[in-house]
Each structure stands twice: as C-alpha cells, then as structure tokens.
Design a protein around this motif. Structure first.
Motif, short mmCIF file in Angstrom:
data_model
loop_
_atom_site.label_atom_id
_atom_site.label_comp_id
_atom_site.label_asym_id
_atom_site.label_seq_id
_atom_site.Cartn_x
_atom_site.Cartn_y
_atom_site.Cartn_z
N ARG A 1 126.45 28.66 154.38
CA ARG A 1 127.97 28.27 154.66
C ARG A 1 128.81 29.47 153.90
O ARG A 1 128.48 29.79 152.88
CB ARG A 1 128.30 26.91 154.16
N TYR A 2 129.93 30.10 154.60
CA TYR A 2 130.74 30.75 154.09
C TYR A 2 131.97 29.99 153.21
O TYR A 2 132.27 29.08 153.84
CB TYR A 2 131.57 31.82 155.01
N HIS B 1 128.51 22.73 164.04
CA HIS B 1 128.72 23.84 165.15
C HIS B 1 129.92 24.77 165.20
O HIS B 1 129.72 25.90 165.70
CB HIS B 1 128.88 22.63 166.24
N ARG B 2 130.92 24.54 164.51
CA ARG B 2 132.01 25.48 164.41
C ARG B 2 131.53 26.66 163.72
O ARG B 2 131.83 27.79 164.08
CB ARG B 2 133.27 24.84 163.67
N ASP B 3 130.78 26.54 162.63
CA ASP B 3 130.29 27.59 161.83
C ASP B 3 129.09 28.47 162.65
O ASP B 3 129.56 29.64 162.66
CB ASP B 3 129.43 27.19 160.36
N TYR B 4 128.50 27.82 163.51
CA TYR B 4 127.42 28.62 164.18
C TYR B 4 128.42 29.50 164.97
O TYR B 4 128.25 30.58 165.51
CB TYR B 4 126.63 27.75 165.23
N ALA B 5 129.33 28.82 165.76
CA ALA B 5 130.19 29.71 166.93
C ALA B 5 131.01 30.49 166.06
O ALA B 5 131.08 31.85 166.60
CB ALA B 5 131.07 28.67 167.54
N THR B 6 131.63 30.50 164.86
CA THR B 6 132.57 31.49 164.32
C THR B 6 131.83 32.60 163.50
O THR B 6 132.34 33.67 163.35
CB THR B 6 133.90 30.93 163.54
N ARG B 7 130.70 32.15 162.78
CA ARG B 7 130.13 32.81 161.65
C ARG B 7 128.71 33.49 162.20
O ARG B 7 128.19 34.42 161.71
CB ARG B 7 129.89 32.11 160.52
N GLY B 8 128.11 32.72 163.38
CA GLY B 8 126.85 33.21 163.61
C GLY B 8 125.64 32.68 162.74
O GLY B 8 124.65 33.08 162.86
N ARG C 1 131.37 20.38 162.17
CA ARG C 1 131.65 21.08 161.52
C ARG C 1 130.59 22.35 161.37
O ARG C 1 130.83 23.63 161.37
CB ARG C 1 131.97 20.87 160.04
N SER D 1 134.91 30.09 151.51
CA SER D 1 136.14 30.99 151.26
C SER D 1 136.85 30.93 149.85
O SER D 1 137.64 31.77 149.40
CB SER D 1 137.37 30.55 152.56
#
Ligand SMILES: CC(C)(COP(=O)(O)OP(=O)(O)OC[C@H]1O[C@@H](n2cnc3c(N)ncnc32)[C@H](O)[C@@H]1OP(=O)(O)O)[C@@H](O)C(=O)NCCC(=O)NCCS
Length: 170
Positions: free
Chosen positions: A85-86, A57-64, A55, A88
C-alpha cells in the motif's frame, strides 16, 4: 470458482486480487481480534469488509499494486492478506502480512513475504519497501528481519510509536 488475477505463488499459497465475492473471507480475517491485535480495531460489520475490498481495487487501478488475498492451495480457502500500500503520510510503500491464527508458527508468513519482495523488486521495480510495526508485535518484527528487512528506528505513526523497517532493491 473465483476468477481473479493471480499475483504470485509460493509452494503453499496463491496470492491473488481480492474479489467482491470475498467479503465473508475478508470479514473473518479483519474481524478477528487475534489477527488485528497490533494492527487496528477489528472491523464489526461485513459492509466494512466490502468497503475495504473496494479500496484495494482502487489501489490496483491507480498504483498497479495493492493488498491481496492469500489462498491456501490445498483447500482453496482464503487464509490471509499480503501485499502493498502506498502510504502518503510517509511517502513510502508498505508491506503487510496477516494470517488466520490456525496458520501461524509454520514458516508460512516468511514463505509469503520472501516471494512478495521478489514481486516488489523484480516485477514492480520498486526501489524500497517499508514495514511499520507495533513494538510489541514480536512475530511480525521477527519475520521482517528473517526476510531481510532492517530496523531503521522508531517513528511517530498516527500518534503511536511504531518501529520502521525497510528493505532496498540491491
Ligand atoms: C506475523 C505473522 C504473519 C507471522 O506468521 P507466521 O507464519 O507465524 O510466521 P513464521 O512462522 O514465518 O515466522 C514467525 C517467527 O516469529 C517468531 N515469533 C512468534 N511469536 C513471537 C513473539 N511473540 N516474539 C518474538 N518472536 C516470535 C517465531 O518463532 C518465528 O521465528 P523463527 O522462525 O526464528 O522461530 C502472524 O503472526 C500474523 O498473521 N499475525 C497477525 C497479523 C499481524 O500482526 N501481521 C503483522 C503486521 S502487518
């Protein structure tokens, strides 16, 4: 040797991305009842640590940005987690800092969060970061305040009353 991207450094630690080789370290942290006391149920299975790292890693990819590993410079050991962490549910970026209990009480949490806010405002150019804290988590409330966060009030967060802190880019 873990070849992962270093995000920032402080005098005592490097803060870097989690790698899939960190499952044991992540598990040691997130399964510790003292660390997780005011955060969530401790995890029970290393597979949950693996899922959590994926999870991140997904944040690094989608949010930077995301949550990162805190590595003690003198030993090379992973001793905590910090970062962003963003969320929502509240449309805010929230900050976290978790350290293994052996590292509490020496100013390390404050040292890391101050540098984390420089990363947020100077490098990511975020405008605002929040902290969501269990009202009973005295150490957490204290370091958020020491690092310049302001108490905004009590919010209902996933059915729990939590304290909302915030810091703005000046
Ligand atoms: C929160 C945490 C990161 C603090 O790390 P730390 O390195 O001990 O923090 P520092 O030493 O920089 O500062 C802690 C401050 O809280 C104070 N403090 C400690 N326990 C406290 C308590 N129960 N009530 C009020 N203040 C407390 C300390 O005296 C210190 O303040 P001071 O410098 O004015 O004396 C650490 O306790 C931790 O990892 N806790 C578990 C995870 C967690 O709950 N994280 C926060 C939510 S994301």
């Amino acid at each position: 040797m873990n070849m992962t991207l270093t995000i920032f450094e402080t005098p005592h630690v490097s803060v870097r991305e989690w790698s899939l080789q960190d499952v044991d370290s992540y598990f040691k942290l997130a399964a510790n009842p003292l660390v997780m006391r005011y955060i969530s149920e401790p995890i029970k299975d290393p597979l949950q640590a693996l899922e959590a790292i994926k999870r991140r890693h997904r944040d690094y990819a989608t949010r930077g940005y995301g949550r990162y590993a805190v590595v003690e410079k003198s030993s090379g050991k992973v001793i905590g987690l910090t970062g962003l962490r963003y969320d929502s549910d509240i449309d805010c970026v929230d900050v976290a800092i978790w350290l293994l209990p052996d590292y509490w009480g020496n100013g390390l949490g404050t040292e890391i969060l101050i540098e984390c806010f420089s990363f947020c405002f100077d490098r990511l150019a975020l405008k605002r970061v929040v902290g969501i804290v269990d009202p009973l988590n005295g150490a957490s409330k204290r370091i958020l305040e020491k690092c310049g966060m302001i108490f905004l009030g009590i919010i209902d967060y996933h059915g729990e009353k939590c304290e909302l802190y915030s810091i703005f880019k000046i």
